[in-house]
Structures are given as C-alpha cells and as structure tokens.
Write a protein that holds these residues in place. Structure first.
Motif, PDB file in Angstrom:
ATOM      1  N   GLY A  12       0.796  -1.220   0.000  1.00  0.00           N
ATOM      2  CA  GLY A  12       0.000   0.000   0.000  1.00  0.00           C
ATOM      3  C   GLY A  12       0.823   1.260   0.000  1.00  0.00           C
ATOM      4  N   PHE A  13       2.059   1.183   0.517  1.00  0.00           N
ATOM      5  CA  PHE A  13       2.898   2.383   0.620  1.00  0.00           C
ATOM      6  C   PHE A  13       3.636   2.671  -0.677  1.00  0.00           C
ATOM      7  N   ILE A  14       4.060   1.616  -1.364  1.00  0.00           N
ATOM      8  CA  ILE A  14       4.811   1.778  -2.610  1.00  0.00           C
ATOM      9  C   ILE A  14       3.856   1.787  -3.789  1.00  0.00           C
ATOM     10  N   GLY A  15       3.925   2.841  -4.582  1.00  0.00           N
ATOM     11  CA  GLY A  15       3.046   2.982  -5.746  1.00  0.00           C
ATOM     12  C   GLY A  15       2.098   4.144  -5.564  1.00  0.00           C
ATOM     13  N   SER A  16       1.857   4.869  -6.644  1.00  0.00           N
ATOM     14  CA  SER A  16       0.962   6.025  -6.598  1.00  0.00           C
ATOM     15  C   SER A  16       0.165   6.107  -7.904  1.00  0.00           C
ATOM     16  N   PRO A  17      -1.181   6.037  -7.812  1.00  0.00           N
ATOM     17  CA  PRO A  17      -2.022   5.852  -6.629  1.00  0.00           C
ATOM     18  C   PRO A  17      -1.741   4.517  -5.944  1.00  0.00           C
ATOM     19  N   ALA A  18      -2.177   4.412  -4.696  1.00  0.00           N
ATOM     20  CA  ALA A  18      -1.890   3.221  -3.897  1.00  0.00           C
ATOM     21  C   ALA A  18      -2.634   2.004  -4.427  1.00  0.00           C
ATOM     22  N   MET A  19      -2.099   0.828  -4.092  1.00  0.00           N
ATOM     23  CA  MET A  19      -2.739  -0.426  -4.471  1.00  0.00           C
ATOM     24  C   MET A  19      -4.137  -0.510  -3.870  1.00  0.00           C
ATOM     25  N   ASN A  20      -5.076  -1.071  -4.635  1.00  0.00           N
ATOM     26  CA  ASN A  20      -6.420  -1.359  -4.137  1.00  0.00           C
ATOM     27  C   ASN A  20      -6.411  -2.697  -3.395  1.00  0.00           C
ATOM     28  N   PHE A  21      -7.186  -2.789  -2.302  1.00  0.00           N
ATOM     29  CA  PHE A  21      -7.278  -4.032  -1.543  1.00  0.00           C
ATOM     30  C   PHE A  21      -8.734  -4.452  -1.396  1.00  0.00           C
ATOM     31  N   LEU A  22      -8.989  -5.736  -1.586  1.00  0.00           N
ATOM     32  CA  LEU A  22     -10.326  -6.304  -1.461  1.00  0.00           C
ATOM     33  C   LEU A  22     -10.253  -7.529  -0.560  1.00  0.00           C
ATOM     34  N   ARG A  23     -11.107  -7.584   0.446  1.00  0.00           N
ATOM     35  CA  ARG A  23     -11.181  -8.784   1.284  1.00  0.00           C
ATOM     36  C   ARG A  23     -12.179  -9.739   0.617  1.00  0.00           C
ATOM     37  N   ALA A  24     -11.688 -10.899   0.210  1.00  0.00           N
ATOM     38  CA  ALA A  24     -12.499 -11.799  -0.609  1.00  0.00           C
ATOM     39  C   ALA A  24     -12.592 -13.187   0.009  1.00  0.00           C
ATOM     40  N   GLU A  25     -13.655 -13.884  -0.365  1.00  0.00           N
ATOM     41  CA  GLU A  25     -13.833 -15.285   0.001  1.00  0.00           C
ATOM     42  C   GLU A  25     -13.706 -16.108  -1.269  1.00  0.00           C
ATOM     43  N   LEU A  26     -12.890 -17.160  -1.217  1.00  0.00           N
ATOM     44  CA  LEU A  26     -12.595 -17.969  -2.393  1.00  0.00           C
ATOM     45  C   LEU A  26     -13.409 -19.254  -2.389  1.00  0.00           C
ATOM     46  N   GLU A  27     -13.882 -19.602  -3.588  1.00  0.00           N
ATOM     47  CA  GLU A  27     -14.579 -20.869  -3.771  1.00  0.00           C
ATOM     48  C   GLU A  27     -14.238 -21.373  -5.163  1.00  0.00           C
ATOM     49  N   GLY A  28     -13.687 -22.586  -5.238  1.00  0.00           N
ATOM     50  CA  GLY A  28     -13.209 -23.077  -6.519  1.00  0.00           C
ATOM     51  C   GLY A  28     -13.879 -24.351  -6.968  1.00  0.00           C
ATOM     52  N   SER A  29     -13.983 -24.520  -8.308  1.00  0.00           N
ATOM     53  CA  SER A  29     -14.479 -25.761  -8.910  1.00  0.00           C
ATOM     54  C   SER A  29     -14.128 -25.758 -10.387  1.00  0.00           C
ATOM     55  N   ASN A  30     -13.815 -26.948 -10.919  1.00  0.00           N
ATOM     56  CA  ASN A  30     -13.550 -27.131 -12.349  1.00  0.00           C
ATOM     57  C   ASN A  30     -12.495 -26.169 -12.895  1.00  0.00           C
TER      58      ASN A  30
END
Length: 370
Positions: free
Chosen positions: A233-251
């Motif tokens: 988040g500190f390195i890079g401008s604009p700052a990195m985007n962050f998303l809290r996600a739940e993973l579900e996988g198949s096939n």
C-alpha cells in the motif's frame, strides 16, 4: 568510500518510547540507499544514530569497518545534508562550502582550490561571493551539497534534503543528487517520506514502519513483490487497491467474492501458498495501473464511477467498490485509464485485470502469499 553496517540498532527514548527496534542494515560501498516510511517510522532516528547525533540504546554501527558507537560525529568521517540547509547566514557561499575544511585545519590555499572545484561541479562558481539570503532554494541546497562534497567523506547522510523545494525543483534536484552520487561513488543513506522520491533515486530502498525494517530491496522488486500489505500500500501512486475476498473453486476456476461483487479467476493463477495453507479468506491487491477496460481473457470487475480525475495522459477513475482500508491507506478503489476514455459519474465500467497482476495476502498475518 566505505560500507555502512547497522546490527541490532535500537533506540529507546526516556519514558520507554521505542523509536528504532533492532534494525539490521548494510549499505554497500558506493551505494545510494533510501530509507522511506511514514512520519514516526524511525527513519530519521536511524540516520541520526548513524551520524552520532543520537546515542544508541543497543546494537552496533560500523562505517568502513570501524565500530563508531562511541565516536564523536566529527570523527566518523561522514557528511550530512539537512532539510533546512543549515547554512551560516553571515558567510558567503565560498565560506559556507569551505567551513568544514577550515575547522579541520586545512591550509587556506587548499581550501580555496577545493571550494572552486566543488563549486564548478555544482554550478555555483558565479555565486561564491553571495550570502545565503541572496540565493534561491535550489541554490541553497546546492551549497549544502557542496559543503558535504568538499570534505570527501566516507559516507553522505541526507535527511529529507528536498522537502523545502517546490515540485519542479525537487525533480531537478533529485536527478542532480543521483548524478553527483554516482560520479563521486560515495556511500549514501538518504531519508525521505516521499515514496516517489525513494523509488526514483535509490539503488535499493529500505521501507520502515514503527521503528522496524519491513523490506529492503530494489525499487522494482518492492513494486513487483511487496512483502506485506503495508509495503504494497505504501509503494506505488495511486496506492494499491485491496479487497477482502472469500474464495470458492471448482472445475479449474476460482470465484473470489467480495460484497455484492465477484471476480472469476483461473485456479492456476492463484499462488501455491493459498492451497498449502487451505485459506478461503484472502486479501486481494491490484494496482490501479493494472486495471483497464475489459477485454477477452481478463478477469472482470463491474462497478459505477464515483469520480474521474484527469491527470494529463491518464484519468484516475474512482469506483464504488467495497474496498478494504489497510496498511495506513484509505479504502478508495481506483483505476488509471487512458485520458481519452471519458467517464461520467454513475456510469458502470467493466474493468479487466490480468490475473497474473493480482497480489494475495494472508488476512491474519498481512504477509504476501507466493
């Protein structure tokens, strides 16, 4: 020239405040290393400890192989460049540059020769008779640089030397400092809170937070492979985007769900550490410049525009996504698009992202998953 080595360097102020906590750092001979971090991260204290302006609580500092813990600052063979220039107002440019040599008993003729040579290198030859009050900010900074260079020290220590300059002059001066440092080959510790300055100047960059070193690497490696959420988040401008996600996988496909949004990812694009740890909850990071209008083969995010900021060749588009506020950053989600793409408030954009450009972090430890 000399290497600078810090081992277990710690500073605890009266009252128990830990400003620097067990810092291990080696600056190679001739290297320009930048210490960067937010206010209060301990970067300036590290520099002052190296200079001898603060007393160590614990640890060891070596300059050119010599342990300097108990040495007076004048005996450490270092030269400092400060944020406020620290010029003597009653002295001329020539007298300011040569003052350190005079204190060391260098003969008058030798001082004059060294001052002339240094002034020529810095473009100050025509200003030697002026007083600091008659100089611009950039000229004053050159005089401060000259006072450091003229001594031919083992190392330069620079404490936010460009922070008092306007934006255009800062760009010019950071280029000039890089040129001089590479020409002279003098080992340099450079402190700044400006991550753009750090990324453009440093051979390597040391990121600090709460008195500790978080990551030390080349600028490109910090950008491509941040060690944790804070560095990302500190390195890079604009700052990195962050998303809290739940993973579900198949096939062979993994669905990353966050709020009312989903991101379809090929399972092969996920880091091995996710499967190894059996993580279902994860923080996903994506840089604004790695988002673009959706094309075939990319994962797609759809969200309405809340604000569009034209910045020359690009437009920074802010989107209504339920982002995560982490690593001392805000929770705003944005994308950097070509300025020719006009965006209006409320318009829904379909943005594509190459899954290879995504970053994954453990939500508990905040460390990067590889």
């Amino acid at each position: 020239m000399a290497e600078v080595t810090l081992q277990g360097v710690t500073k605890v102020f009266p009252g128990g405040a830990v400003a620097v906590d067990g810092v291990d750092l080696e600056i190679e001979d001739g290297e320009l290393l930048v210490l960067v971090g937010p206010s209060g991260s301990g970067k300036t204290t590290v520099l002052r400890l190296t200079a001898g302006l603060e007393e160590l609580t614990d640890g060891e500092i070596r300059i050119g192989g010599r342990v300097v813990n108990d040495m007076h600052p004048m005996d450490r063979n270092i030269a400092m460049v400060f944020q406020n220039y620290a010029l003597y107002p009653h002295m001329t440019v020539a007298e300011n540059i040569g003052f350190g040599l005079k204190l060391r008993g260098v003969k008058k003729r030798a001082v004059a020769e060294r001052v002339q040579e240094t002034a020529g290198t810095l473009g100050l030859a025509d200003l030697l008779g002026r007083k600091p009050a008659q100089l611009s900010g950039g000229q004053r900074q050159r005089v401060a640089m000259g006072r450091a260079i003229v001594r031919d020290p083992a190392a330069f220590l620079m404490d936010e030397p460009l922070s008092n300059l306007d934006a255009k002059l800062r760009v010019q001066m950071r280029t000039e400092i890089q040129r001089l440092q590479h020409e002279l080959g003098t080992t340099t510790m450079y402190v700044t809170h400006d991550q753009v300055e750090a990324m453009t100047m440093g051979d390597r960059v040391a990121v600090m937070r709460d008195g500790r070193l978080v990551q030390v690497d080349t600028p490109q490696a910090l950008y491509d492979r941040p060690a944790d959420l804070f560095v990302a988040g500190f390195i890079g401008s604009p700052a990195m985007n962050f998303l809290r996600a739940e993973l579900e996988g198949s096939n062979g496909t993994t669905r990353a769900s966050f709020g009312s949004h989903t991101l379809e990812l090929p399972s092969r694009a996920l880091p091995p550490a996710l499967a190894e740890r059996g993580l279902r909850d994860v923080i996903i990071g994506v840089r604004p410049e790695h988002l673009d209008l959706a094309v075939n083969g990319n994962a797609v995010l759809r969200a309405p525009v809340t604000l569009a900021e034209p910045v020359g060749a690009q437009v920074i588009v802010h989107l209504d996504l339920e982002t995560l506020s982490v690593a001392d950053q805000g929770g705003d989600f944005c994308a950097c698009l070509d300025a020719r793409r006009t965006c209006t408030r409320g318009e829904t954009l379909a943005l594509g992202v190459d899954p290879a450009a995504l970053h994954f972090f453990d939500p508990e430890t905040e460390t990067a998953l590889r």
